[in-house]
Design an enzyme around this catalytic site. Structure first.
Site: not given
Length: 228
Positions: A22, A97, A136, A170, A181
Site C-alpha cells: 500500500k 476500518r 525479510r 524485525r 496479522r
C-alpha cells in the site's frame, strides 16, 4: 498532473493487509496524480502537534491510555481535508476500518459534495505473503534489504553494499506474527470490502504481481474514477 484532467478532488481508499504494498503504491499515485496520502496515525500525530481542537481532544484520550473515538478522527480528517494541499485529492490509508467509520466518512464527504471515488483492495495470497514477509532481513549498518528466498547476499552473512556482517530481522516479521496479522486484517475488513462492493466503488487488484504492473492498473482506476 501528467496530462490528465481532474474536475473534482478525488477521494480514494486503499485497502490491503500489511506487506501488500500500500505504501509503495500510494507514493506512486501521489507523484503521478498529485494526490496526498493520509494515514490515521499521521493525522493524529499532526493534529496533536499543531494543537488543533480535535488534536487536543485526541491527546487527552491518548495520554489517558484510551482509544481515540471515531468522532475525533472524523473531526481531525475534516480539518485536514480543508488544507490547500488536499485540493488535488487524497488517498486514505488505514481509515475507515469498519462500516460505522465508512458511514461517518460518507457523511463528512457529503458536506463538501464529495464521495468515495474508488476503494482499491490489494488482494494477496496469504501463504505467499507469509513467505514474502517472514523471509525479510536487513543489514543493520546500511539498511540494505535481503530475503531468504528472493535476494541473498553474494557471500552468506555479508552485506553486498557495505561489507557488514550485522544482519537484523524485525520482530513482527516472524511467520506466526504475519499469519496472525493477515487473519486479523481479513476479519476486520471483510464487512468494509462488502460495503464498498455494494456501492459499486470497489476494485480488486492482484497485489502479488510486479510493482509497475500494479501501479499501471491502479493509475487506470484513478483516471476512470475521477472522470465520472
Amino acid at each position: 498532473m501528467d496530462g490528465q484532467t481532474m474536475t473534482a478532488a478525488p477521494v480514494l481508499i486503499l485497502l490491503g493487509p500489511p506487506g501488500a504494498g500500500k505504501g509503495t503504491q500510494a507514493r506512486m499515485l501521489e507523484e503521478k496524480f498529485g494526490l496526498v496520502q493520509l494515514s490515521t496515525g499521521d493525522l493524529l500525530r499532526a493534529a496533536v502537534a499543531q494543537g488543533t481542537d480535535a488534536g487536543k481532544r485526541a491527546k487527552s484520550v491518548m495520554d489517558a491510555g484510551g482509544l481515540v473515538s471515531d468522532d475525533i478522527v472524523i473531526a481531525i480528517l475534516r480539518d485536514r481535508l480543508g488544507e490547500p494541499d488536499c485540493a488535488q485529492g487524497v488517498i486514505l490509508d488505514g481509515f475507515p476500518r469498519t462500516t460505522v467509520q465508512a458511514q461517518a466518512l460518507d457523511q463528512l464527504l457529503a458536506e463538501t459534495g464529495q464521495r468515495i471515488d474508488a476503494a482499491i483492495s490489494l488482494e494477496v495470497d496469504d501463504t505467499a505473503m507469509v513467505t514474502r514477509i517472514s523471509g525479510r532481513y536487513t543489514c543493520a549498518a546500511c539498511g540494505e534489504g535481503y530475503h531468504d528466498a528472493f535476494k541473498q547476499p553474494g557471500q552468506a552473512g555479508t552485506c553486498d553494499r557495505c561489507g557488514s556482517t550485522d544482519m537484523t530481522r524485525r520482530a513482527d516479521d516472524k511467520a506466526e506474527t504475519v499469519a496472525s496479522r493477515l487473519e486479523a486484517y481479513h476479519a476486520q475488513t471483510a464487512q468494509l470490502i462488502g460495503f464498498y462492493d455494494e456501492k459499486g466503488a470497489l476494485t480488486r487488484i492482484d497485489a502479488m504481481g510486479e510493482i509497475r504492473d500494479i501501479a499501471t492498473e491502479m493509475g487506470a482506476i484513478v483516471k476512470t474514477a475521477t472522470a465520472r
